[in-house]
Design a protein around this motif. Structure first.
Motif, PDB file in Angstrom:
ATOM      1  N   ALA A  15     -27.197  82.776  -7.970  1.00 38.73           N
ATOM      2  CA  ALA A  15     -28.596  82.535  -8.644  1.00 38.73           C
ATOM      3  C   ALA A  15     -29.652  82.896  -7.765  1.00 38.73           C
ATOM      4  O   ALA A  15     -30.829  83.628  -8.545  1.00 38.73           O
ATOM      5  CB  ALA A  15     -28.908  81.089  -9.094  1.00 38.73           C
ATOM      6  N   SER A 267     -30.288  76.487  -7.026  1.00 39.31           N
ATOM      7  CA  SER A 267     -29.215  76.375  -8.025  1.00 39.31           C
ATOM      8  C   SER A 267     -28.589  74.934  -7.444  1.00 39.31           C
ATOM      9  O   SER A 267     -29.280  74.051  -7.316  1.00 39.31           O
ATOM     10  CB  SER A 267     -28.316  77.667  -8.154  1.00 39.31           C
ATOM     11  N   ASN A 268     -27.419  75.063  -7.093  1.00 33.92           N
ATOM     12  CA  ASN A 268     -26.577  73.788  -6.871  1.00 33.92           C
ATOM     13  C   ASN A 268     -26.307  73.910  -5.404  1.00 33.92           C
ATOM     14  O   ASN A 268     -25.310  73.086  -4.853  1.00 33.92           O
ATOM     15  CB  ASN A 268     -25.140  73.442  -7.628  1.00 33.92           C
TER      16      ASN A 268
END
Length: 282
Positions: A15, A267-268
């Protein structure tokens, strides 16, 4: 002789590449993370290597279930950008360093590391996102690259001990190369993150920071960290951090910390970044 002047560690979140490519780096969500790499881009402008050995994992983009080498090395003149399902990233083709790469591959194989030698390779975000973070968006990358893919996707992955050892072997091989080259080794991936299952979105920043401390000061201890601990404490993708051990092994026994940065969230993923130099180059 050639010499290793620095080691770079950085996460390689896909991302992040998308945010760069779509011009979203100044958005409120992304700006704090990208600001953390401004020092690094300036430092890299002043310390651009002739060659960067970039340790990364292919995310089943070029490789797949059919073929997944444990350790591989790209020795070609250039490496195209892989289509990861939404088109190749709009970044320059990666220029190789075939003379040094061939020397390294031969040296590592004769040092009893079973390298897969890649005459053709397309590189994915695992390699290109770190380059974008360190170099920005140039029309041409300012350094040549030797891609070193490592399997951290499919069981069994190499041990931390093996990764630290191959880093040490890379250092020996670089120093034996008959050419005046400034070489950096980059370890990419991590930090704590999980992209699927009940624990999707897991972040463990205290564990990440301790890993960075240990990487700098006690890498010989980290080499014995079991894969299960990475999974439990850092999520199913946290095992990517064994690739940082390759970078650390290539720097020698003692290092200086030039720069450190952590950021959550991206993002994560828990983003981590280090610039290290061998003590003799301080």
């Amino acid at each position: 002789m050639a010499r290793i002047s620095a080691g770079i560690a950085t996460s390689h979140v896909p991302a992040v590449g998308a945010a760069i490519d779509m011009g979203r780096t100044d958005e409120d969500y992304w700006k704090p993370m990208f600001d953390g790499y401004e020092f690094s881009k300036q430092w890299m402008r002043e310390n651009t290597p002739d060659v960067a050995i970039i340790v990364y994992n292919d995310h089943a983009s070029y490789f797949g279930m059919e073929i997944m080498p444990t350790f591989a090395m790209g020795i070609a003149d250039s490496f195209a950008i892989c289509d990861e399902g939404y088109g190749p990233r709009p970044v320059p083709v990666v220029e190789g360093a075939p003379e040094l790469a061939t020397h390294l591959a031969a040296s590592l194989i004769l040092d009893d590391f079973d390298m897969t030698v890649l005459n053709v390779l397309e590189v994915d975000h695992g390699l290109t996102v770190p380059m974008s973070l360190m170099f920005g968006t140039p029309d041409k990358w300012p350094t040549k690259v030797i891609p070193l893919p490592v399997n951290v996707v499919m069981y069994p992955q190499p041990s931390g001990e093996r990764c630290l050892s191959i880093g040490k072997a890379i250092r020996r091989a670089v120093e034996q190369f008959d050419g005046d080259l400034d070489v950096q080794v980059w370890g990419t991936g991590g930090m704590s993150h999980q992209i699927q299952g009940a624990r999707a979105g897991l972040i463990n920043l205290p564990w990440d920071k301790q890993f960075m401390d240990d990487l700098i000061n006690e890498p010989e201890v980290l080499q014995y960290k079991p894969h299960l601990e990475y999974m439990v404490e850092a999520g199913s993708e946290g095992v990517e951090l064994i690739m940082w051990l390759i970078m650390r092994g290539a720097l020698g026994e003692h290092v200086d910390e030039v720069y450190r940065f952590n950021h959550v969230p991206a993002s994560n993923t828990s983003v981590g970044h280090l610039i290290l130099t061998p003590k003799e180059h301080s």
